[in-house]
Design a protein around this motif. Sequence first.
Motif, mmCIF file in Angstrom:
data_model
loop_
_atom_site.group_PDB
_atom_site.id
_atom_site.type_symbol
_atom_site.label_atom_id
_atom_site.label_comp_id
_atom_site.label_asym_id
_atom_site.label_seq_id
_atom_site.Cartn_x
_atom_site.Cartn_y
_atom_site.Cartn_z
ATOM 1 N N ALA A 73 -4.268 -3.553 -2.516
ATOM 2 C CA ALA A 73 -4.641 -2.813 -1.185
ATOM 3 C C ALA A 73 -5.257 -1.712 -1.279
ATOM 4 O O ALA A 73 -5.409 -0.624 -2.248
ATOM 5 C CB ALA A 73 -3.162 -2.217 -0.655
ATOM 6 N N ILE A 74 -6.209 -1.503 -0.219
ATOM 7 C CA ILE A 74 -7.264 -0.384 -0.118
ATOM 8 C C ILE A 74 -6.777 0.437 1.032
ATOM 9 O O ILE A 74 -6.779 -0.104 2.066
ATOM 10 C CB ILE A 74 -8.722 -0.895 -0.047
ATOM 11 N N MET A 75 -6.443 1.626 0.675
ATOM 12 C CA MET A 75 -5.839 2.467 1.714
ATOM 13 C C MET A 75 -7.185 3.382 2.224
ATOM 14 O O MET A 75 -7.822 4.106 1.634
ATOM 15 C CB MET A 75 -4.849 3.588 1.299
ATOM 16 N N SER A 76 -7.434 3.390 3.420
ATOM 17 C CA SER A 76 -8.758 4.034 4.161
ATOM 18 C C SER A 76 -8.151 4.512 5.407
ATOM 19 O O SER A 76 -8.685 3.705 6.383
ATOM 20 C CB SER A 76 -9.892 3.497 4.106
ATOM 21 N N THR A 77 -7.413 5.593 5.555
ATOM 22 C CA THR A 77 -6.800 6.025 6.960
ATOM 23 C C THR A 77 -7.862 6.227 7.853
ATOM 24 O O THR A 77 -7.838 6.086 9.081
ATOM 25 C CB THR A 77 -5.992 6.934 6.951
ATOM 26 N N ASP A 78 -9.177 6.762 7.494
ATOM 27 C CA ASP A 78 -10.232 7.305 8.425
ATOM 28 C C ASP A 78 -10.737 5.876 9.025
ATOM 29 O O ASP A 78 -10.869 5.809 10.361
ATOM 30 C CB ASP A 78 -11.322 7.968 7.502
ATOM 31 N N ILE A 79 -11.061 4.539 8.321
ATOM 32 C CA ILE A 79 -11.890 3.721 8.935
ATOM 33 C C ILE A 79 -10.629 2.880 9.819
ATOM 34 O O ILE A 79 -10.952 2.536 11.097
ATOM 35 C CB ILE A 79 -12.204 2.726 7.844
ATOM 36 N N VAL A 80 -9.175 2.981 9.245
ATOM 37 C CA VAL A 80 -8.167 2.316 10.024
ATOM 38 C C VAL A 80 -7.996 2.842 11.416
ATOM 39 O O VAL A 80 -7.863 2.185 12.486
ATOM 40 C CB VAL A 80 -6.949 2.149 9.134
ATOM 41 N N ASN A 81 -7.997 4.336 11.207
ATOM 42 C CA ASN A 81 -7.776 5.041 12.411
ATOM 43 C C ASN A 81 -8.886 4.775 13.423
ATOM 44 O O ASN A 81 -8.956 4.602 14.639
ATOM 45 C CB ASN A 81 -7.655 6.600 12.283
ATOM 46 N N SER A 82 -10.298 4.659 13.101
ATOM 47 C CA SER A 82 -11.467 4.512 13.741
ATOM 48 C C SER A 82 -11.295 3.100 14.370
ATOM 49 O O SER A 82 -11.742 3.054 15.656
ATOM 50 C CB SER A 82 -12.845 4.700 13.137
ATOM 51 N N ILE A 83 -10.868 1.964 13.931
ATOM 52 C CA ILE A 83 -10.883 0.899 14.338
ATOM 53 C C ILE A 83 -9.633 0.749 15.380
ATOM 54 O O ILE A 83 -9.896 0.426 16.230
ATOM 55 C CB ILE A 83 -10.688 -0.212 13.254
ATOM 56 N N ASP A 141 -0.733 -5.278 -17.423
ATOM 57 C CA ASP A 141 -0.983 -3.916 -17.827
ATOM 58 C C ASP A 141 -2.318 -3.505 -16.771
ATOM 59 O O ASP A 141 -2.344 -2.407 -16.334
ATOM 60 C CB ASP A 141 -1.287 -3.620 -19.199
ATOM 61 N N ALA A 142 -3.326 -4.231 -16.925
ATOM 62 C CA ALA A 142 -4.561 -3.751 -16.312
ATOM 63 C C ALA A 142 -4.195 -3.750 -14.731
ATOM 64 O O ALA A 142 -4.526 -2.774 -13.989
ATOM 65 C CB ALA A 142 -5.538 -4.920 -16.361
ATOM 66 N N TRP A 143 -3.348 -4.828 -14.213
ATOM 67 C CA TRP A 143 -2.964 -4.623 -12.911
ATOM 68 C C TRP A 143 -2.466 -3.308 -12.500
ATOM 69 O O TRP A 143 -2.470 -2.608 -11.588
ATOM 70 C CB TRP A 143 -2.254 -5.990 -12.191
ATOM 71 N N LEU A 144 -1.167 -2.962 -13.553
ATOM 72 C CA LEU A 144 -0.477 -1.927 -13.047
ATOM 73 C C LEU A 144 -1.313 -0.720 -13.345
ATOM 74 O O LEU A 144 -0.784 0.584 -12.684
ATOM 75 C CB LEU A 144 0.854 -1.803 -14.087
ATOM 76 N N SER A 145 -2.266 -0.363 -14.104
ATOM 77 C CA SER A 145 -3.110 0.577 -14.203
ATOM 78 C C SER A 145 -3.912 1.034 -12.962
ATOM 79 O O SER A 145 -4.451 2.236 -12.766
ATOM 80 C CB SER A 145 -4.123 0.400 -15.475
ATOM 81 N N TRP A 146 -4.181 0.032 -11.937
ATOM 82 C CA TRP A 146 -4.654 0.318 -10.692
ATOM 83 C C TRP A 146 -4.064 1.429 -9.966
ATOM 84 O O TRP A 146 -2.825 1.233 -9.821
ATOM 85 C CB TRP A 146 -5.072 -0.924 -9.814
ATOM 86 N N PRO A 147 -4.617 2.618 -9.678
ATOM 87 C CA PRO A 147 -3.796 3.672 -8.773
ATOM 88 C C PRO A 147 -2.801 3.250 -7.803
ATOM 89 O O PRO A 147 -1.754 3.965 -7.697
ATOM 90 C CB PRO A 147 -4.828 4.691 -8.574
ATOM 91 N N THR A 148 -3.003 2.235 -6.867
ATOM 92 C CA THR A 148 -2.221 2.145 -5.897
ATOM 93 C C THR A 148 -1.122 0.784 -6.102
ATOM 94 O O THR A 148 -0.421 0.449 -5.259
ATOM 95 C CB THR A 148 -2.994 1.605 -4.643
ATOM 96 N N ASN A 149 -1.348 0.258 -7.402
ATOM 97 C CA ASN A 149 -0.110 -0.947 -7.688
ATOM 98 C C ASN A 149 0.952 -0.433 -8.216
ATOM 99 O O ASN A 149 0.834 0.379 -9.350
ATOM 100 C CB ASN A 149 -1.230 -1.857 -8.654
ATOM 101 N N THR A 150 2.074 -0.965 -7.852
ATOM 102 C CA THR A 150 3.505 -0.831 -8.218
ATOM 103 C C THR A 150 4.064 -2.141 -8.544
ATOM 104 O O THR A 150 3.549 -2.965 -7.664
ATOM 105 C CB THR A 150 4.522 0.246 -7.557
ATOM 106 N N LEU A 151 4.760 -2.379 -9.315
ATOM 107 C CA LEU A 151 5.510 -3.742 -9.563
ATOM 108 C C LEU A 151 6.512 -3.860 -8.091
ATOM 109 O O LEU A 151 7.339 -3.116 -7.602
ATOM 110 C CB LEU A 151 6.705 -3.724 -10.518
#
Length: 188
Positions: free
Chosen positions: A3-13, A142-152
């Motif tokens: 998931a890519i969080m970008s509130t600026d573009i979401v709010n703009s759309i 391990d790699a997947w969990l290392s991405w900042p927004t990923n949780t199990l």
Amino acid sequence: MIAIMSTDIVNSIQALRGSHIALEQDTRLFCQGDFVQAVYIVEDGLIELMRPHADGRNLLLQRASRHSVLAEASIYTDTYHCDAIVCQTSQVYRVAKEDFLAHFNSHPQFAHQWAAYLAKSVQSARFRSEMLTLKTISERLDAWLSWPTNTLPKKGHWRSLAAELGVSQEALYRELAKRRFRSDTSGH
């Protein structure tokens, strides 16, 4: 997909003229080959983009949850190259493709936000591609969990994680059980 969080573009759309659409679980928002007529923001729920293959397997392209733009690259194509499967009851915000592109062409700040969002999407796709080159399930997890927004995810959603990691559900379950066992025995 991550998931890519970008509130600026979401709010703009979401500030553009559009409509809210409620979607039931196990339905499709669009199918491979449908004409691209809109941009969608996932407001709630979970929608996965899956590309069916001739051998019956599906390739997971994106896991879109709250504040995700769904199939963002499709805005530049005529038809979808995948299916959008509603995995949980969801709500999306729909903006007509023509309205989105008109706003993009007449508002440089919006175009800049969109370009930044697409750059983050490319980074995420490259990370996922790199992760899928790893040999073992343990390394991929391990790699997947290392991405900042990923949780199990919760237990009922491990099927989606297995698809994201490119492994069978059973193999993921075994890996998670091994980790749980190691955690239980190291705590004694």
